[in-house]
Scaffold this motif. Structure first.
Motif, PDB file in Angstrom:
ATOM      1  N   GLY A  22       0.819  -1.213   0.000  1.00 36.68           N
ATOM      2  CA  GLY A  22       0.000   0.000   0.000  1.00 36.68           C
ATOM      3  C   GLY A  22       0.852   1.262   0.000  1.00 36.68           C
ATOM      4  O   GLY A  22       0.579   2.210  -0.744  1.00 36.68           O
ATOM      5  N   SER A  23       1.904   1.273   0.822  1.00 34.06           N
ATOM      6  CA  SER A  23       2.776   2.453   0.864  1.00 34.06           C
ATOM      7  C   SER A  23       3.539   2.602  -0.447  1.00 34.06           C
ATOM      8  O   SER A  23       3.761   3.720  -0.922  1.00 34.06           O
ATOM      9  N   ILE A  24       3.927   1.486  -1.048  1.00 32.90           N
ATOM     10  CA  ILE A  24       4.608   1.551  -2.347  1.00 32.90           C
ATOM     11  C   ILE A  24       3.646   2.095  -3.408  1.00 32.90           C
ATOM     12  O   ILE A  24       4.014   2.946  -4.216  1.00 32.90           O
ATOM     13  N   GLY A  25       2.412   1.623  -3.384  1.00 34.17           N
ATOM     14  CA  GLY A  25       1.411   2.109  -4.347  1.00 34.17           C
ATOM     15  C   GLY A  25       1.133   3.595  -4.194  1.00 34.17           C
ATOM     16  O   GLY A  25       1.042   4.324  -5.191  1.00 34.17           O
ATOM     17  N   VAL A  26       1.002   4.050  -2.951  1.00 33.03           N
ATOM     18  CA  VAL A  26       0.767   5.479  -2.714  1.00 33.03           C
ATOM     19  C   VAL A  26       1.962   6.298  -3.191  1.00 33.03           C
ATOM     20  O   VAL A  26       1.801   7.330  -3.854  1.00 33.03           O
ATOM     21  N   ALA A  27       3.177   5.850  -2.866  1.00 30.55           N
ATOM     22  CA  ALA A  27       4.381   6.580  -3.286  1.00 30.55           C
ATOM     23  C   ALA A  27       4.466   6.660  -4.800  1.00 30.55           C
ATOM     24  O   ALA A  27       4.756   7.723  -5.367  1.00 30.55           O
ATOM     25  N   PHE A  28       4.189   5.560  -5.455  1.00 34.34           N
ATOM     26  CA  PHE A  28       4.251   5.539  -6.919  1.00 34.34           C
ATOM     27  C   PHE A  28       3.165   6.432  -7.515  1.00 34.34           C
ATOM     28  O   PHE A  28       3.409   7.189  -8.461  1.00 34.34           O
ATOM     29  N   GLY A  29       1.970   6.360  -6.970  1.00 29.98           N
ATOM     30  CA  GLY A  29       0.866   7.199  -7.459  1.00 29.98           C
ATOM     31  C   GLY A  29       1.145   8.679  -7.291  1.00 29.98           C
ATOM     32  O   GLY A  29       0.872   9.486  -8.180  1.00 29.98           O
ATOM     33  N   VAL A  30       1.708   9.044  -6.153  1.00 29.62           N
ATOM     34  CA  VAL A  30       2.052  10.451  -5.916  1.00 29.62           C
ATOM     35  C   VAL A  30       3.140  10.887  -6.887  1.00 29.62           C
ATOM     36  O   VAL A  30       3.096  11.995  -7.435  1.00 29.62           O
TER      37      VAL A  30
END
Length: 175
Positions: A139-147
């Motif tokens: 989830g944190s990787i997905g948020v970082a990538f999305g941002v």
């Protein structure tokens, strides 16, 4: 067990004052804290650190976005003649915007992947060196990538629009 926390605290304070031979006019030279106070103090410290880290992350994202925008503006300047030729042979403004937004997003994707790899590695190094338990969630990787992709898209809009607004004739003459 089952005793009032306040009553136990008063008894411990009375006992400590007696053992340290403190008169009634002297201040305590010790501190009695219960787990609720310690938990409250740690919670306050944790929330302050979270806010500070969030502020650092926000500034980093702003700097990264400005970097992407500057790179794209330089790219527009260097490729002004190319943009003019493309517009002269029929490329629409939307085509030019799409081209430059794609480039900006690709730059941010590469930067995001490098950042994720760096963060994951740093997490493992800290865990090994300090003996802490760290976890990098998907989830944190997905948020970082999305941002990261969003920053590229957001800061790539201005250069893309500037490129699309170029007059084809003036762009071809540009030196």
């Amino acid at each position: 067990e089952g005793a009032s926390t306040d009553r136990v605290r008063r008894e411990i304070t009375r006992l400590m004052r007696a053992r340290r031979h403190l008169s009634t006019t002297q201040d305590d030279n010790f501190n009695v804290m219960d787990m609720k106070e310690i938990a409250s103090m740690l919670s306050g410290t944790t929330s302050m650190m979270t806010m500070l880290l969030g502020a650092v992350a926000a500034v980093s994202l702003l700097v990264g976005g400005i970097g992407i925008m500057n790179i794209m503006l330089v790219s527009v300047t260097e490729r002004t003649r190319e943009i003019g030729v493309r517009r002269a042979i029929g490329a629409r403004q939307a085509d030019i915007i799409r081209q430059f937004l794609t480039e900006a997003v690709l730059i941010s994707i590469v930067g995001g992947l490098i950042g994720i790899a760096f963060g994951f590695s740093l997490s493992r190094i800290i865990a090994a060196a300090a003996g802490w338990s760290t976890e990098v969630t998907t989830g944190s990787i997905g948020v970082a990538f999305g941002v990261s992709v969003s920053i590229g898209l957001l800061f790539g809009i201005y250069p893309a629009v500037q490129a699309a607004k170029l007059d084809p004739i003036e762009a071809i003459r540009y030196e």
